[in-house]
Design a protein around this motif. Structure first.
Motif, PDB file in Angstrom:
ATOM      1  N   ASP A  96     -21.178  78.572  15.856  1.00  0.00           N
ATOM      2  CA  ASP A  96     -21.049  79.295  16.429  1.00  0.00           C
ATOM      3  C   ASP A  96     -20.701  78.904  17.691  1.00  0.00           C
ATOM      4  OD1 ASP A  96     -23.617  78.798  16.821  1.00  0.00           O
ATOM      5  OD2 ASP A  96     -24.752  80.388  18.044  1.00  0.00           O
ATOM      6  N   ASP A  97     -20.367  77.978  17.908  1.00  0.00           N
ATOM      7  CA  ASP A  97     -19.837  76.799  18.765  1.00  0.00           C
ATOM      8  C   ASP A  97     -18.542  77.127  19.529  1.00  0.00           C
ATOM      9  OD1 ASP A  97     -19.649  74.532  21.360  1.00  0.00           O
ATOM     10  OD2 ASP A  97     -19.995  72.833  20.005  1.00  0.00           O
ATOM     11  N   PRO A  98     -18.598  77.623  20.712  1.00  0.00           N
ATOM     12  CA  PRO A  98     -17.308  77.864  21.172  1.00  0.00           C
ATOM     13  C   PRO A  98     -15.922  76.487  20.594  1.00  0.00           C
ATOM     14  CG  PRO A  98     -18.807  78.391  22.459  1.00  0.00           C
ATOM     15  CD  PRO A  98     -19.050  77.743  21.904  1.00  0.00           C
ATOM     16  N   CYS A 145     -10.091  82.935  18.423  1.00  0.00           N
ATOM     17  CA  CYS A 145      -9.660  84.125  20.031  1.00  0.00           C
ATOM     18  C   CYS A 145     -11.313  84.653  20.152  1.00  0.00           C
ATOM     19  CB  CYS A 145      -9.498  85.616  19.185  1.00  0.00           C
ATOM     20  SG  CYS A 145      -7.648  84.852  19.261  1.00  0.00           S
ATOM     21  N   GLU A 146     -12.298  84.888  19.110  1.00  0.00           N
ATOM     22  CA  GLU A 146     -14.046  84.309  19.601  1.00  0.00           C
ATOM     23  C   GLU A 146     -14.296  83.935  20.962  1.00  0.00           C
ATOM     24  OE1 GLU A 146     -17.439  85.853  19.980  1.00  0.00           O
ATOM     25  OE2 GLU A 146     -15.561  86.837  20.002  1.00  0.00           O
ATOM     26  N   GLY A 147     -13.896  82.157  19.797  1.00  0.00           N
ATOM     27  CA  GLY A 147     -13.862  80.545  20.999  1.00  0.00           C
ATOM     28  C   GLY A 147     -13.433  81.018  21.937  1.00  0.00           C
ATOM     29  N   ALA A 148     -12.206  81.480  21.972  1.00  0.00           N
ATOM     30  CA  ALA A 148     -12.176  81.424  23.613  1.00  0.00           C
ATOM     31  C   ALA A 148     -12.811  82.712  24.731  1.00  0.00           C
ATOM     32  CB  ALA A 148      -9.561  81.725  23.252  1.00  0.00           C
ATOM     33  N   ARG A 149     -12.925  83.253  23.928  1.00  0.00           N
ATOM     34  CA  ARG A 149     -13.389  84.627  24.686  1.00  0.00           C
ATOM     35  C   ARG A 149     -15.105  84.021  25.069  1.00  0.00           C
ATOM     36  NH1 ARG A 149     -17.526  87.794  24.461  1.00  0.00           N
ATOM     37  NH2 ARG A 149     -17.991  87.410  22.126  1.00  0.00           N
ATOM     38  N   LEU A 150     -15.810  83.745  24.212  1.00  0.00           N
ATOM     39  CA  LEU A 150     -16.575  82.513  24.378  1.00  0.00           C
ATOM     40  C   LEU A 150     -16.497  81.414  25.747  1.00  0.00           C
ATOM     41  CD1 LEU A 150     -18.540  82.199  21.418  1.00  0.00           C
ATOM     42  CD2 LEU A 150     -19.106  84.125  23.347  1.00  0.00           C
ATOM     43  N   LEU A 151     -15.298  81.025  25.731  1.00  0.00           N
ATOM     44  CA  LEU A 151     -15.495  79.827  26.524  1.00  0.00           C
ATOM     45  C   LEU A 151     -15.020  80.358  27.891  1.00  0.00           C
ATOM     46  CD1 LEU A 151     -13.480  76.997  24.560  1.00  0.00           C
ATOM     47  CD2 LEU A 151     -15.063  76.821  25.453  1.00  0.00           C
ATOM     48  N   ALA A 152     -14.033  81.446  27.587  1.00  0.00           N
ATOM     49  CA  ALA A 152     -13.917  81.991  28.924  1.00  0.00           C
ATOM     50  C   ALA A 152     -15.091  83.040  29.738  1.00  0.00           C
ATOM     51  CB  ALA A 152     -12.591  82.966  28.819  1.00  0.00           C
ATOM     52  N   ALA A 153     -16.008  83.874  29.203  1.00  0.00           N
ATOM     53  CA  ALA A 153     -17.113  84.052  29.470  1.00  0.00           C
ATOM     54  C   ALA A 153     -18.126  83.203  29.940  1.00  0.00           C
ATOM     55  CB  ALA A 153     -17.563  84.929  27.919  1.00  0.00           C
ATOM     56  N   ARG A 154     -17.918  81.768  30.344  1.00  0.00           N
ATOM     57  CA  ARG A 154     -18.461  80.783  30.306  1.00  0.00           C
ATOM     58  C   ARG A 154     -17.886  80.438  31.763  1.00  0.00           C
ATOM     59  NH1 ARG A 154     -19.371  76.704  25.831  1.00  0.00           N
ATOM     60  NH2 ARG A 154     -21.051  77.122  24.667  1.00  0.00           N
ATOM     61  N   GLY A 155     -17.148  80.974  32.002  1.00  0.00           N
ATOM     62  CA  GLY A 155     -16.537  79.903  33.021  1.00  0.00           C
ATOM     63  C   GLY A 155     -17.106  78.965  33.436  1.00  0.00           C
ATOM     64  N   ALA A 172      -5.956  74.244  22.119  1.00  0.00           N
ATOM     65  CA  ALA A 172      -5.703  75.187  20.372  1.00  0.00           C
ATOM     66  C   ALA A 172      -4.698  75.987  20.245  1.00  0.00           C
ATOM     67  CB  ALA A 172      -7.057  75.868  20.937  1.00  0.00           C
ATOM     68  N   TYR A 173      -4.082  75.865  21.532  1.00  0.00           N
ATOM     69  CA  TYR A 173      -2.738  76.887  22.108  1.00  0.00           C
ATOM     70  C   TYR A 173      -2.014  76.022  21.329  1.00  0.00           C
ATOM     71  CZ  TYR A 173       0.942  78.891  24.307  1.00  0.00           C
ATOM     72  OH  TYR A 173       2.258  79.439  24.468  1.00  0.00           O
ATOM     73  N   LEU A 174      -1.563  74.742  21.536  1.00  0.00           N
ATOM     74  CA  LEU A 174      -0.417  74.193  21.040  1.00  0.00           C
ATOM     75  C   LEU A 174      -0.849  73.704  19.585  1.00  0.00           C
ATOM     76  CD1 LEU A 174      -0.501  70.812  23.475  1.00  0.00           C
ATOM     77  CD2 LEU A 174       1.334  72.519  23.309  1.00  0.00           C
ATOM     78  N   ARG A 175      -2.088  74.220  18.664  1.00  0.00           N
ATOM     79  CA  ARG A 175      -1.919  74.104  17.542  1.00  0.00           C
ATOM     80  C   ARG A 175      -1.406  75.318  17.436  1.00  0.00           C
ATOM     81  NH1 ARG A 175      -6.726  71.427  18.687  1.00  0.00           N
ATOM     82  NH2 ARG A 175      -7.914  73.811  17.864  1.00  0.00           N
ATOM     83  N   ALA A 176      -2.014  76.171  18.024  1.00  0.00           N
ATOM     84  CA  ALA A 176      -1.258  78.015  17.406  1.00  0.00           C
ATOM     85  C   ALA A 176      -0.437  77.566  16.964  1.00  0.00           C
ATOM     86  CB  ALA A 176      -2.557  78.423  17.740  1.00  0.00           C
TER      87      ALA A 176
END
Length: 152
Positions: free
Chosen positions: A4-6, A17-27, A38-42
């Protein structure tokens, strides 16, 4: 890393997307480099949620911070400048155009025409006309000519 580590969640298309959301929520803008990776891999079509998280974390400020790091971080900073144009970091773009790393310089050349067509951008192009790098001078001249012909 726990599942569950972002940062670990960014590794899988099913959970990125869940990881990205969690990281953004941390600020925490420290998450920008893993988000750019991750974006470059996607690849095309798989990065909208990553871009949203990057936008939430402040790509301009993040680019400035990343540019103080190693070659990979500087390349990520330039990628942010490609994706999120902002006059506030044109100085970072200008420094990237003379970076010692060829990949950073190439990314900066790609980012240059993607910036907003503002007075600050035109002033940057004018300064770049006296760059020591012929490729940078040529790019600046071409963009200024395009502006002069109404192409921007």
């Amino acid at each position: 890393m726990p599942p569950d580590d972002p940062l670990a969640l960014l590794e899988s298309p099913a959970t990125r997307c869940e990881g990205a959301r969690l990281l953004a929520a941390r600020g925490d803008r420290g998450a920008l480099l893993p988000l750019v990776r991750a974006y470059l891999r996607a690849g095309e079509g798989g990065g909208a949620c990553l871009l949203e998280a990057i936008r939430d974390l402040g790509p301009a400020e993040g680019a400035r911070e990343l540019f103080g790091g190693g070659a990979e971080a500087r390349a990520a900073a330039v990628r942010l400048l490609e994706l999120f144009p902002d006059d506030a970091v044109l100085d970072v773009l200008e420094r990237a155009l003379s970076d010692p790393d060829a990949a950073v310089r190439a990314g900066a050349l790609r980012a240059l025409p993607l910036q907003w067509r503002t007075g600050a951008w035109q002033a940057l192009l004018t300064r770049l006309l006296s760059s020591a790098d012929a490729e940078v001078r040529a790019a600046a001249a071409a963009l200024l000519a395009e502006q002069g012909s109404g192409g921007g």
